[in-house]
Design a protein around this motif. Structure first.
Motif, PDB file in Angstrom:
ATOM      1  N   SER A 145       0.819  -1.207   0.000  1.00  0.00           N
ATOM      2  CA  SER A 145       0.000   0.000   0.000  1.00  0.00           C
ATOM      3  C   SER A 145       0.857   1.262   0.000  1.00  0.00           C
ATOM      4  O   SER A 145       0.345   2.354  -0.200  1.00  0.00           O
ATOM      5  CB  SER A 145      -0.939   0.013   1.206  1.00  0.00           C
ATOM      6  OG  SER A 145      -0.195   0.146   2.401  1.00  0.00           O
ATOM      7  N   ARG A 146       2.159   1.136   0.211  1.00  0.00           N
ATOM      8  CA  ARG A 146       3.036   2.306   0.210  1.00  0.00           C
ATOM      9  C   ARG A 146       3.278   2.738  -1.236  1.00  0.00           C
ATOM     10  O   ARG A 146       3.779   1.977  -2.043  1.00  0.00           O
ATOM     11  CB  ARG A 146       4.367   2.011   0.901  1.00  0.00           C
ATOM     12  CG  ARG A 146       5.212   3.256   1.040  1.00  0.00           C
ATOM     13  CD  ARG A 146       6.462   3.014   1.811  1.00  0.00           C
ATOM     14  NE  ARG A 146       6.130   2.546   3.143  1.00  0.00           N
ATOM     15  CZ  ARG A 146       6.946   1.790   3.873  1.00  0.00           C
ATOM     16  NH1 ARG A 146       8.107   1.429   3.409  1.00  0.00           N
ATOM     17  NH2 ARG A 146       6.605   1.418   5.068  1.00  0.00           N
ATOM     18  N   ILE A 147       2.911   3.968  -1.541  1.00  0.00           N
ATOM     19  CA  ILE A 147       3.043   4.492  -2.898  1.00  0.00           C
ATOM     20  C   ILE A 147       4.100   5.597  -2.897  1.00  0.00           C
ATOM     21  O   ILE A 147       3.944   6.602  -2.208  1.00  0.00           O
ATOM     22  CB  ILE A 147       1.696   5.039  -3.404  1.00  0.00           C
ATOM     23  CG1 ILE A 147       0.665   3.900  -3.447  1.00  0.00           C
ATOM     24  CG2 ILE A 147       1.850   5.693  -4.762  1.00  0.00           C
ATOM     25  CD1 ILE A 147      -0.743   4.368  -3.718  1.00  0.00           C
ATOM     26  N   PRO A 148       5.174   5.430  -3.670  1.00  0.00           N
ATOM     27  CA  PRO A 148       6.207   6.475  -3.701  1.00  0.00           C
ATOM     28  C   PRO A 148       5.758   7.680  -4.516  1.00  0.00           C
ATOM     29  O   PRO A 148       5.100   7.532  -5.541  1.00  0.00           O
ATOM     30  CB  PRO A 148       7.389   5.772  -4.368  1.00  0.00           C
ATOM     31  CG  PRO A 148       6.782   4.726  -5.212  1.00  0.00           C
ATOM     32  CD  PRO A 148       5.530   4.292  -4.510  1.00  0.00           C
ATOM     33  N   TYR A 149       6.117   8.865  -4.018  1.00  0.00           N
ATOM     34  CA  TYR A 149       5.797  10.099  -4.738  1.00  0.00           C
ATOM     35  C   TYR A 149       7.037  10.721  -5.356  1.00  0.00           C
ATOM     36  O   TYR A 149       7.056  11.031  -6.525  1.00  0.00           O
ATOM     37  CB  TYR A 149       5.132  11.113  -3.817  1.00  0.00           C
ATOM     38  CG  TYR A 149       3.760  10.721  -3.350  1.00  0.00           C
ATOM     39  CD1 TYR A 149       2.815  10.229  -4.238  1.00  0.00           C
ATOM     40  CD2 TYR A 149       3.394  10.855  -2.025  1.00  0.00           C
ATOM     41  CE1 TYR A 149       1.542   9.871  -3.821  1.00  0.00           C
ATOM     42  CE2 TYR A 149       2.116  10.507  -1.603  1.00  0.00           C
ATOM     43  CZ  TYR A 149       1.200  10.020  -2.493  1.00  0.00           C
ATOM     44  OH  TYR A 149      -0.037   9.666  -2.081  1.00  0.00           O
ATOM     45  N   SER A 150       8.056  10.940  -4.530  1.00  0.00           N
ATOM     46  CA  SER A 150       9.269  11.560  -5.058  1.00  0.00           C
ATOM     47  C   SER A 150      10.480  11.019  -4.321  1.00  0.00           C
ATOM     48  O   SER A 150      10.380  10.499  -3.212  1.00  0.00           O
ATOM     49  CB  SER A 150       9.204  13.084  -4.929  1.00  0.00           C
ATOM     50  OG  SER A 150       9.227  13.463  -3.571  1.00  0.00           O
ATOM     51  N   VAL A 151      11.634  11.158  -4.978  1.00  0.00           N
ATOM     52  CA  VAL A 151      12.878  10.673  -4.402  1.00  0.00           C
ATOM     53  C   VAL A 151      13.988  11.666  -4.738  1.00  0.00           C
ATOM     54  O   VAL A 151      13.987  12.273  -5.805  1.00  0.00           O
ATOM     55  CB  VAL A 151      13.215   9.245  -4.910  1.00  0.00           C
ATOM     56  CG1 VAL A 151      13.415   9.217  -6.405  1.00  0.00           C
ATOM     57  CG2 VAL A 151      14.394   8.652  -4.175  1.00  0.00           C
ATOM     58  N   THR A 152      14.889  11.862  -3.797  1.00  0.00           N
ATOM     59  CA  THR A 152      16.066  12.695  -3.988  1.00  0.00           C
ATOM     60  C   THR A 152      17.175  12.144  -3.105  1.00  0.00           C
ATOM     61  O   THR A 152      16.920  11.288  -2.252  1.00  0.00           O
ATOM     62  CB  THR A 152      15.764  14.176  -3.670  1.00  0.00           C
ATOM     63  OG1 THR A 152      16.853  14.976  -4.101  1.00  0.00           O
ATOM     64  CG2 THR A 152      15.537  14.391  -2.174  1.00  0.00           C
ATOM     65  N   PHE A 153      18.385  12.592  -3.293  1.00  0.00           N
ATOM     66  CA  PHE A 153      19.503  12.150  -2.462  1.00  0.00           C
ATOM     67  C   PHE A 153      19.908  13.244  -1.498  1.00  0.00           C
ATOM     68  O   PHE A 153      19.858  14.432  -1.836  1.00  0.00           O
ATOM     69  CB  PHE A 153      20.716  11.780  -3.330  1.00  0.00           C
ATOM     70  CG  PHE A 153      20.675  10.378  -3.835  1.00  0.00           C
ATOM     71  CD1 PHE A 153      21.317   9.355  -3.156  1.00  0.00           C
ATOM     72  CD2 PHE A 153      19.970  10.069  -4.980  1.00  0.00           C
ATOM     73  CE1 PHE A 153      21.265   8.052  -3.619  1.00  0.00           C
ATOM     74  CE2 PHE A 153      19.909   8.767  -5.455  1.00  0.00           C
ATOM     75  CZ  PHE A 153      20.564   7.759  -4.771  1.00  0.00           C
ATOM     76  N   LYS A 154      20.302  12.825  -0.291  1.00  0.00           N
ATOM     77  CA  LYS A 154      20.942  13.768   0.618  1.00  0.00           C
ATOM     78  C   LYS A 154      22.254  14.171  -0.048  1.00  0.00           C
ATOM     79  O   LYS A 154      23.010  13.310  -0.494  1.00  0.00           O
ATOM     80  CB  LYS A 154      21.220  13.112   1.976  1.00  0.00           C
ATOM     81  CG  LYS A 154      19.982  12.869   2.800  1.00  0.00           C
ATOM     82  CD  LYS A 154      20.288  12.161   4.094  1.00  0.00           C
ATOM     83  CE  LYS A 154      21.204  12.975   4.972  1.00  0.00           C
ATOM     84  NZ  LYS A 154      21.430  12.342   6.294  1.00  0.00           N
ATOM     85  N   PRO A 155      22.551  15.459  -0.162  1.00  0.00           N
ATOM     86  CA  PRO A 155      23.761  15.896  -0.863  1.00  0.00           C
ATOM     87  C   PRO A 155      25.025  15.239  -0.309  1.00  0.00           C
ATOM     88  O   PRO A 155      25.219  15.149   0.900  1.00  0.00           O
ATOM     89  CB  PRO A 155      23.786  17.409  -0.623  1.00  0.00           C
ATOM     90  CG  PRO A 155      22.351  17.766  -0.391  1.00  0.00           C
ATOM     91  CD  PRO A 155      21.765  16.583   0.335  1.00  0.00           C
TER      92      PRO A 155
END
Length: 181
Positions: A145-155
């Motif tokens: 049920s977990r739906i990903p929205y956005s992803v980024t990296f910690k600098p």
């Protein structure tokens, strides 16, 4: 600098500029994976000669040579039948482009069509990241049920920040295992 458009005649148009966007020049097109593919809801990542964007057919399109040539690759892997994965909504890579994630939104009402995918070769191959329930003490219960929205990296790190319909998580990969916090 380049920017692509939505599909026109089975090709994404590419416009280039060298003057902060004062004058645009049409470049060569990027072949699409489908005659109806769209990208206007999808993400684009640029870092040096590496560029990658997702579409609504489960494919990513990328170049490793600044646009001289392009590759199109479906995000398929273990448990990911082609045709179910559709909306590549967010793409992120670490600073040296050796590790990347793609957040894929669900297609229709199929909850197993959403997911987080991982690559270590700039998008040539992808594997599904098991989105386990962080509240499960065994760490084995996969939460469909977990739906990903956005992803980024910690600098400056190999740790990704993922937003989902159930909160914000840090995701780290170590060998064949994943950790969520």
């Amino acid at each position: 600098t380049r920017r692509s458009s939505d599909l026109i005649a089975r090709s994404f148009e590419v416009y280039q500029w060298d003057d902060a966007g004062q004058k645009f020049t049409k470049g060569s097109g990027i072949p699409a994976s489908s005659p109806t593919e769209k990208t206007f809801f999808n993400d684009l990542y640029l870092n040096g000669q590496f560029e990658i964007f997702g579409g609504d057919t489960g494919f990513v399109h990328f170049t490793i040579n600044g646009g001289a040539s392009w590759n199109s690759q479906p995000i398929v892997g273990s448990g990911n039948p082609i045709g179910k994965m559709r909306n590549v909504m967010s793409i992120a890579f670490n600073a040296d482009n050796t590790m990347g994630y793609a957040a894929v939104r669900p297609y229709g009402t199929a909850p197993d069509s959403a997911g987080l995918y991982f690559t270590q070769n700039k998008g040539f191959t992808w594997q599904r990241v098991p989105m386990t329930d962080p509240n499960d003490p065994t760490g084995l219960q996969v939460d469909l049920s977990r739906i990903p929205y956005s992803v980024t990296f910690k600098p400056g790190t190999d740790t990704a920040i993922l937003t989902t319909n159930q909160g914000v998580f840090l995701v780290a990969q170590s060998g064949a295992s994943w950790s969520w916090s």
